[in-house]
Design an enzyme around this catalytic site. Sequence first.
Site, PDB file in Angstrom:
ATOM      1  CB  THR A 244      -0.902   0.037   1.225  1.00 15.09           C
ATOM      2  OG1 THR A 244      -0.164  -0.159   2.206  1.00 15.09           O
ATOM      3  CG2 THR A 244      -2.071  -1.168   1.209  1.00 15.09           C
ATOM      4  CD1 TRP A 245       5.315   4.114   0.392  1.00 13.08           C
ATOM      5  CD2 TRP A 245       6.849   2.970  -0.642  1.00 13.08           C
ATOM      6  NE1 TRP A 245       6.673   4.887   0.593  1.00 13.08           N
ATOM      7  CE2 TRP A 245       7.386   4.211   0.013  1.00 13.08           C
ATOM      8  CE3 TRP A 245       7.633   2.079  -1.322  1.00 13.08           C
ATOM      9  CZ2 TRP A 245       8.657   4.657  -0.315  1.00 13.08           C
ATOM     10  CZ3 TRP A 245       9.104   2.469  -1.312  1.00 13.08           C
ATOM     11  CH2 TRP A 245       9.553   3.478  -0.973  1.00 13.08           C
TER      12      TRP A 245
ATOM     13  CG  ASP B 124       3.275  -4.511   4.030  1.00 12.75           C
ATOM     14  OD1 ASP B 124       3.602  -4.904   5.043  1.00 12.75           O
ATOM     15  OD2 ASP B 124       3.801  -3.382   3.523  1.00 12.75           O
TER      16      ASP B 124
ATOM     17  CE1 TYR C 157       5.434   2.262   3.538  1.00 10.92           C
ATOM     18  CE2 TYR C 157       3.709   0.811   3.311  1.00 10.92           C
ATOM     19  CZ  TYR C 157       5.140   1.023   3.357  1.00 10.92           C
ATOM     20  OH  TYR C 157       5.901   0.018   3.464  1.00 10.92           O
TER      21      TYR C 157
ATOM     22  CD  GLN D 182       7.116  -5.631   4.026  1.00  6.56           C
ATOM     23  OE1 GLN D 182       7.310  -4.468   3.780  1.00  6.56           O
ATOM     24  NE2 GLN D 182       6.236  -6.292   4.875  1.00  6.56           N
TER      25      GLN D 182
ATOM     26  CE1 TYR E 123      11.767  -2.824   0.147  1.00  2.92           C
ATOM     27  CE2 TYR E 123      11.823  -3.877   2.197  1.00  2.92           C
ATOM     28  CZ  TYR E 123      12.379  -2.946   1.181  1.00  2.92           C
ATOM     29  OH  TYR E 123      13.831  -2.322   1.594  1.00  2.92           O
TER      30      TYR E 123
HETATM   31  P1  NAP Z   1       6.020  -2.413  -6.359  1.00  2.00           P
HETATM   32  O1  NAP Z   1       4.984  -3.611  -5.774  1.00  2.00           O
HETATM   33  O2  NAP Z   1       7.396  -3.514  -6.967  1.00  2.00           O
HETATM   34  O3  NAP Z   1       5.684  -1.844  -7.729  1.00  2.00           O
HETATM   35  C1  NAP Z   1       4.267  -1.302  -7.594  1.00  2.00           C
HETATM   36  C2  NAP Z   1       4.131  -0.648  -9.042  1.00  2.00           C
HETATM   37  O4  NAP Z   1       3.760  -1.973  -9.864  1.00  2.00           O
HETATM   38  C3  NAP Z   1       2.823   0.098  -9.305  1.00  2.00           C
HETATM   39  O5  NAP Z   1       3.272   1.003 -10.006  1.00  2.00           O
HETATM   40  C4  NAP Z   1       1.747  -0.638  -9.777  1.00  2.00           C
HETATM   41  O6  NAP Z   1       0.859  -0.128 -10.535  1.00  2.00           O
HETATM   42  C5  NAP Z   1       2.609  -1.623 -10.837  1.00  2.00           C
HETATM   43  N1  NAP Z   1       1.981  -2.873 -10.744  1.00  2.00           N
HETATM   44  C6  NAP Z   1       1.456  -3.539  -9.982  1.00  2.00           C
HETATM   45  N2  NAP Z   1       0.818  -4.798 -10.502  1.00  2.00           N
HETATM   46  C7  NAP Z   1       1.181  -4.841 -11.901  1.00  2.00           C
HETATM   47  C8  NAP Z   1       0.731  -5.550 -12.768  1.00  2.00           C
HETATM   48  N3  NAP Z   1       0.406  -6.845 -12.708  1.00  2.00           N
HETATM   49  N4  NAP Z   1       1.260  -5.297 -14.003  1.00  2.00           N
HETATM   50  C9  NAP Z   1       1.871  -3.949 -14.287  1.00  2.00           C
HETATM   51  N5  NAP Z   1       2.220  -2.902 -13.119  1.00  2.00           N
HETATM   52  C10 NAP Z   1       1.856  -3.417 -12.002  1.00  2.00           C
HETATM   53  O7  NAP Z   1       6.466  -1.345  -5.493  1.00  2.00           O
HETATM   54  P2  NAP Z   1       6.232  -1.151  -4.085  1.00  2.00           P
HETATM   55  O8  NAP Z   1       5.002  -0.449  -3.769  1.00  2.00           O
HETATM   56  O9  NAP Z   1       7.737  -0.457  -3.665  1.00  2.00           O
HETATM   57  O10 NAP Z   1       6.506  -2.606  -3.055  1.00  2.00           O
HETATM   58  C11 NAP Z   1       5.350  -3.167  -2.844  1.00  2.00           C
HETATM   59  C12 NAP Z   1       4.892  -3.095  -1.163  1.00  2.00           C
HETATM   60  O11 NAP Z   1       5.951  -3.385  -0.365  1.00  2.00           O
HETATM   61  C13 NAP Z   1       4.695  -1.557  -0.883  1.00  2.00           C
HETATM   62  O12 NAP Z   1       3.482  -0.848  -1.243  1.00  2.00           O
HETATM   63  C14 NAP Z   1       4.769  -1.685   0.607  1.00  2.00           C
HETATM   64  O13 NAP Z   1       3.534  -2.030   1.084  1.00  2.00           O
HETATM   65  C15 NAP Z   1       5.913  -2.752   0.831  1.00  2.00           C
HETATM   66  N6  NAP Z   1       7.307  -1.859   1.243  1.00  2.00           N
HETATM   67  C16 NAP Z   1       7.900  -2.307   2.003  1.00  2.00           C
HETATM   68  C17 NAP Z   1       9.204  -1.728   2.401  1.00  2.00           C
HETATM   69  C18 NAP Z   1       9.733  -1.848   3.660  1.00  2.00           C
HETATM   70  O14 NAP Z   1      10.883  -1.143   3.972  1.00  2.00           O
HETATM   71  N7  NAP Z   1       9.373  -2.724   4.611  1.00  2.00           N
HETATM   72  C19 NAP Z   1       9.816  -0.810   1.261  1.00  2.00           C
HETATM   73  C20 NAP Z   1       9.201  -0.649   0.149  1.00  2.00           C
HETATM   74  C21 NAP Z   1       8.048  -1.283   0.099  1.00  2.00           C
HETATM   75  P3  NAP Z   1      -0.718   0.300 -10.045  1.00  2.00           P
HETATM   76  O15 NAP Z   1      -0.274   0.950  -8.500  1.00  2.00           O
HETATM   77  O16 NAP Z   1      -0.892   1.831 -10.916  1.00  2.00           O
HETATM   78  O17 NAP Z   1      -1.459  -0.598 -10.143  1.00  2.00           O
END
Ligand code: NAP
Length: 281
Positions: A20-21, A47, A52, A162, A190
């Site tokens: 949900t970031w 998550d 966020y 994570q 993540y």
């Molecule tokens: P990600 O999941 O690697 O990428 C998100 C991007 O991918 C968004 O632009 C999304 O577009 C796109 N997307 C999603 N599904 C897709 C598909 N099937 N086809 C094409 N594009 C797609 O990036 P993230 O948000 O950095 O990582 C995921 C989660 O991990 C975060 O949201 C957060 O909850 C967690 N996180 C945790 C930490 C930590 O320090 N613990 C750090 C970073 C992230 P749309 O949104 O437009 O659908």
Amino acid sequence: MQARRFGASGRDVSVIGQGTWYIEHAERAVAVAALRGGLDHGLTHIDTAEMYGSGQAETIVGEAIAGRRDEVFLVSKVLPSNASKVGTRRALEASLKRLKTDRLDCYLLHWRGQYKLSETIEAFEDLKEEGKILSWGVSNFDEEDLAEAMAIAGRGKIACNQVLYHLGERAIEHGVIPWCRQHDIAVVAYSPFGHSGFPARNSKGGYVLADIAKAHGASLHQVALAFLIRHPSVFAIPKAARLMHVEENAKAMNVELSKDDIARLEEAFPLGVRPRSLPMI
Ligand code: NAP
């Protein structure tokens, strides 16, 4: 494979979940619909974090899970700057309020900060005893940090770690994944699509991804997720604010890569040398 045991939590949790970031950047109704659609398709691991959108992501999640709380494995995170003994409790209470719930399924320390680990762990254990969190874990911990946390808490207490994991960043394969597997700690990948750096279709790796995707009647993103969850202790939490993406990600749980597919992907997206510190974003 739809669900697997989530480390010390003892719960079966969907192998692919929902991040949900930056979800607050989407139109609110669209984001809520995407999260609810994810639940409909079995992406029940959600998550979030107090960080966020400074709490906005949690309020969106709260709206999405209203009336469906029992379906969800709900995870949130305390900021290191709040992770003192009293600060952790205060942060949790605020998160629960925004999420409109009385408990988290797992509460994580977002990354290590200025407070002693023992203080945060003590707070986690107290909150667990009170039923406000059902399990706890950590984030962005390398093996050394994990060993320190385990020395404080004891075995069987840390539900998950994570960490950053995607095709272009496989550093956790060097040590974190084996360590966690050995100690029954779930690894949550993540940024599984590289946050904003998914391999281009016309790159060397992109061609391999596309070829494998075609053979499976799958998308490139589905193959990328299937590659990460090939390890029996790994979960992935892609963020998708678009329902179309959520549905696509859910179907990745049915993509079974062959040994040959995995070998080709490992070659196209090399592991690289072990970095001196754990990569994080
Ligand atoms: P990600 O999941 O690697 O990428 C998100 C991007 O991918 C968004 O632009 C999304 O577009 C796109 N997307 C999603 N599904 C897709 C598909 N099937 N086809 C094409 N594009 C797609 O990036 P993230 O948000 O950095 O990582 C995921 C989660 O991990 C975060 O949201 C957060 O909850 C967690 N996180 C945790 C930490 C930590 O320090 N613990 C750090 C970073 C992230 P749309 O949104 O437009 O659908």
